[in-house]
Scaffold this motif. Structure first.
Motif, PDB file in Angstrom:
ATOM      1  N   LEU A 100       3.602 -18.613   5.621  1.00  0.00           N
ATOM      2  CA  LEU A 100       3.105 -19.202   4.391  1.00  0.00           C
ATOM      3  C   LEU A 100       1.787 -18.573   3.974  1.00  0.00           C
ATOM      4  N   ALA A 101       0.971 -18.219   4.986  1.00  0.00           N
ATOM      5  CA  ALA A 101      -0.331 -17.623   4.681  1.00  0.00           C
ATOM      6  C   ALA A 101      -0.214 -16.154   4.306  1.00  0.00           C
ATOM      7  N   LEU A 102       0.858 -15.539   4.775  1.00  0.00           N
ATOM      8  CA  LEU A 102       1.013 -14.093   4.538  1.00  0.00           C
ATOM      9  C   LEU A 102       2.264 -13.817   3.712  1.00  0.00           C
ATOM     10  N   GLN A 103       2.402 -14.550   2.634  1.00  0.00           N
ATOM     11  CA  GLN A 103       3.574 -14.353   1.788  1.00  0.00           C
ATOM     12  C   GLN A 103       3.634 -12.934   1.227  1.00  0.00           C
ATOM     13  N   GLY A 104       2.457 -12.383   0.927  1.00  0.00           N
ATOM     14  CA  GLY A 104       2.411 -11.016   0.399  1.00  0.00           C
ATOM     15  C   GLY A 104       2.955 -10.009   1.406  1.00  0.00           C
ATOM     16  N   SER A 105       2.578 -10.190   2.691  1.00  0.00           N
ATOM     17  CA  SER A 105       3.051  -9.273   3.727  1.00  0.00           C
ATOM     18  C   SER A 105       4.558  -9.400   3.922  1.00  0.00           C
ATOM     19  N   LEU A 106       5.057 -10.650   3.888  1.00  0.00           N
ATOM     20  CA  LEU A 106       6.499 -10.844   4.017  1.00  0.00           C
ATOM     21  C   LEU A 106       7.242 -10.239   2.827  1.00  0.00           C
ATOM     22  N   ASN A 108       6.203  -7.637   1.208  1.00  0.00           N
ATOM     23  CA  ASN A 108       6.193  -6.190   1.452  1.00  0.00           C
ATOM     24  C   ASN A 108       7.277  -5.801   2.453  1.00  0.00           C
ATOM     25  N   PHE A 109       7.463  -6.665   3.475  1.00  0.00           N
ATOM     26  CA  PHE A 109       8.494  -6.389   4.480  1.00  0.00           C
ATOM     27  C   PHE A 109       9.881  -6.405   3.838  1.00  0.00           C
ATOM     28  N   ALA A 110      10.147  -7.458   3.059  1.00  0.00           N
ATOM     29  CA  ALA A 110      11.445  -7.554   2.386  1.00  0.00           C
ATOM     30  C   ALA A 110      11.653  -6.381   1.432  1.00  0.00           C
ATOM     31  N   SER A 111      10.574  -5.983   0.759  1.00  0.00           N
ATOM     32  CA  SER A 111      10.669  -4.843  -0.159  1.00  0.00           C
ATOM     33  C   SER A 111      10.963  -3.556   0.599  1.00  0.00           C
ATOM     34  N   GLY A 112      10.392  -3.442   1.795  1.00  0.00           N
ATOM     35  CA  GLY A 112      10.679  -2.271   2.618  1.00  0.00           C
ATOM     36  C   GLY A 112      12.158  -2.188   2.973  1.00  0.00           C
ATOM     37  N   ILE A 113      12.757  -3.352   3.281  1.00  0.00           N
ATOM     38  CA  ILE A 113      14.198  -3.393   3.563  1.00  0.00           C
ATOM     39  C   ILE A 113      14.997  -2.931   2.342  1.00  0.00           C
ATOM     40  N   LEU A 114      14.584  -3.402   1.156  1.00  0.00           N
ATOM     41  CA  LEU A 114      15.279  -3.018  -0.072  1.00  0.00           C
ATOM     42  C   LEU A 114      15.163  -1.515  -0.326  1.00  0.00           C
ATOM     43  N   LEU A 115      13.977  -0.963  -0.096  1.00  0.00           N
ATOM     44  CA  LEU A 115      13.781   0.474  -0.329  1.00  0.00           C
ATOM     45  C   LEU A 115      14.653   1.301   0.609  1.00  0.00           C
ATOM     46  N   PHE A 126       9.052  13.655  -5.382  1.00  0.00           N
ATOM     47  CA  PHE A 126       7.834  13.400  -6.158  1.00  0.00           C
ATOM     48  C   PHE A 126       8.109  12.212  -7.067  1.00  0.00           C
ATOM     49  N   VAL A 127       7.322  11.141  -6.885  1.00  0.00           N
ATOM     50  CA  VAL A 127       7.603   9.904  -7.599  1.00  0.00           C
ATOM     51  C   VAL A 127       6.332   9.353  -8.242  1.00  0.00           C
ATOM     52  N   GLU A 128       6.555   8.436  -9.168  1.00  0.00           N
ATOM     53  CA  GLU A 128       5.472   7.628  -9.725  1.00  0.00           C
ATOM     54  C   GLU A 128       5.841   6.172  -9.490  1.00  0.00           C
ATOM     55  N   VAL A 129       5.041   5.495  -8.659  1.00  0.00           N
ATOM     56  CA  VAL A 129       5.309   4.102  -8.312  1.00  0.00           C
ATOM     57  C   VAL A 129       4.013   3.310  -8.375  1.00  0.00           C
ATOM     58  N   ALA A 130       4.096   2.111  -8.929  1.00  0.00           N
ATOM     59  CA  ALA A 130       2.943   1.205  -9.004  1.00  0.00           C
ATOM     60  C   ALA A 130       1.719   1.902  -9.596  1.00  0.00           C
ATOM     61  N   ASN A 158       4.769  -2.002  -0.305  1.00  0.00           N
ATOM     62  CA  ASN A 158       6.162  -1.944  -0.749  1.00  0.00           C
ATOM     63  C   ASN A 158       6.460  -2.965  -1.838  1.00  0.00           C
ATOM     64  N   GLY A 159       5.784  -4.128  -1.784  1.00  0.00           N
ATOM     65  CA  GLY A 159       6.006  -5.140  -2.805  1.00  0.00           C
ATOM     66  C   GLY A 159       5.614  -4.661  -4.180  1.00  0.00           C
ATOM     67  N   ALA A 160       4.534  -3.868  -4.246  1.00  0.00           N
ATOM     68  CA  ALA A 160       4.095  -3.333  -5.534  1.00  0.00           C
ATOM     69  C   ALA A 160       5.094  -2.311  -6.068  1.00  0.00           C
ATOM     70  N   ILE A 161       5.788  -1.623  -5.173  1.00  0.00           N
ATOM     71  CA  ILE A 161       6.762  -0.607  -5.598  1.00  0.00           C
ATOM     72  C   ILE A 161       8.002  -1.262  -6.205  1.00  0.00           C
ATOM     73  N   THR A 162       8.561  -2.234  -5.482  1.00  0.00           N
ATOM     74  CA  THR A 162       9.781  -2.873  -5.983  1.00  0.00           C
ATOM     75  C   THR A 162       9.492  -3.805  -7.157  1.00  0.00           C
ATOM     76  N   GLY A 163       8.232  -4.197  -7.320  1.00  0.00           N
ATOM     77  CA  GLY A 163       7.875  -5.078  -8.424  1.00  0.00           C
ATOM     78  C   GLY A 163       7.547  -4.349  -9.703  1.00  0.00           C
ATOM     79  N   SER A 164       7.645  -3.023  -9.706  1.00  0.00           N
ATOM     80  CA  SER A 164       7.353  -2.234 -10.905  1.00  0.00           C
ATOM     81  C   SER A 164       8.418  -1.146 -11.052  1.00  0.00           C
ATOM     82  N   SER A 165       8.329  -0.430 -12.157  1.00  0.00           N
ATOM     83  CA  SER A 165       9.300   0.643 -12.388  1.00  0.00           C
ATOM     84  C   SER A 165       9.026   1.819 -11.451  1.00  0.00           C
ATOM     85  N   ILE A 166      10.097   2.495 -11.076  1.00  0.00           N
ATOM     86  CA  ILE A 166      10.016   3.658 -10.186  1.00  0.00           C
ATOM     87  C   ILE A 166      10.517   4.880 -10.945  1.00  0.00           C
TER      88      ILE A 166
END
Length: 276
Positions: A100-106, A108-115, A126-130, A158-166
């Motif tokens: 609950l305290a580290l929702q951002g880290s979790l 990011n972890f879930a986003s890493g799985i998605l990536l 070569f990419v443009e992310v976040a 990773n959360g910032a990457i999946t939360g924006s356009s890639i």
């Protein structure tokens, strides 16, 4: 002090037993970390031999190493006499609170799985992310490492990457160069287009198909703007981009075609008054 010394003297065997257990527990943890590194290194070699993408390989190895270190830690404290069943329950409760305290880290972890699962990019792309641009080096559990063209390292959550356009510039073999060339309103437009066409045709790295586009884009405030849009191989994009700008400038100068630039004209009105 004398009582403390006497107590230590009377409990030497018990203290020695505790000390030995502590030393063994430390050895278990240290050896466990060493084994974790060994297994992770072997796993990395196997994945490399199987031609697994570096991004996936890095992610799997990071996750494996973390789990093995956790197992080594539980084994070490278990040797000290702790009830691991209770420990698991405590860790579970603590994990909920920490989660609950580290929702951002979790996230990011879930986003890493998605990536890793959907692979919108791979190592070397070569990419443009976040809002950041660079070459993908590694995708970790919580973040992705980029290398910028000027050789700086950027760690992007990773959360910032999946939360924006890639934007991935490396997925296609070809790219289009978009240039806007402005010339004076006094310039002959047909001659200007002829010069631009000649420059494009003389550049061997420009692809014949798709055909380049050259034409008047807009009638701007102080210039007539031409769109120059040739296609090149992705690897040739920047070298051709820079060379085209220089060659176009030189050829327009040779043809006497002016490229306007911002200017300011100042007019001074002087009034003559008769002296009385």
């Amino acid at each position: 002090m004398d009582k403390a010394i006497q107590w230590i003297s009377d409990n030497q065997e018990l203290l020695l037993s505790y000390l030995i257990n502590i030393v063994i527990a430390l050895l278990i943890f240290v050896i466990g970390k060493w084994v974790a590194k060994l297994i992770t290194g072997a796993l990395r070699k196997v994945l490399k031999h199987k031609n697994v993408d570096n991004t996936v390989s890095s992610f799997i190895c990071s996750l494996t190493y973390g789990l093995l270190v956790l197992i080594a830690f539980i084994a070490a404290i278990s040797h000290l006499g702790f009830n691991t069943t209770s420990l698991v329950a405590i860790v579970g409760a603590a994990g909920l609170a920490i989660g609950l305290a580290l929702q951002g880290s979790l996230s990011n972890f879930a986003s890493g799985i998605l990536l890793i699962t959907f692979k919108p990019f791979k190592a070397g792309d070569f990419v443009e992310v976040a809002g950041k641009s660079g070459i993908v080096e590694e995708v970790h559990v919580f973040s992705t490492k980029l290398r910028t063209p000027d050789n700086k390292t950027i760690i992007v959550p990773n959360g910032a990457i999946t939360g924006s356009s890639i934007t991935n510039f490396s997925t296609k073999d070809t790219r289009r160069i978009d240039l806007v060339i402005g010339v004076s309103y006094d310039a002959n437009l047909a001659e200007t287009k002829e010069v631009l066409t000649r420059v494009i045709n003389n550049e061997e790295r420009i692809l014949k198909e798709p055909a380049p586009t050259i034409g008047v884009l807009e009638l701007a405030d102080s210039s007539v703007n031409f769109a120059v849009r040739p296609w090149v191989k992705s690897s040739d994009y920047w070298p051709v981009y820079f060379d085209l700008l220089q060659t176009i400038k030189e050829e327009l100068d040779n043809a006497g075609i002016e490229i306007p630039f911002p200017q300011m004209s100042v007019h001074i009105n002087q009034e003559n008054t008769d002296e009385s």
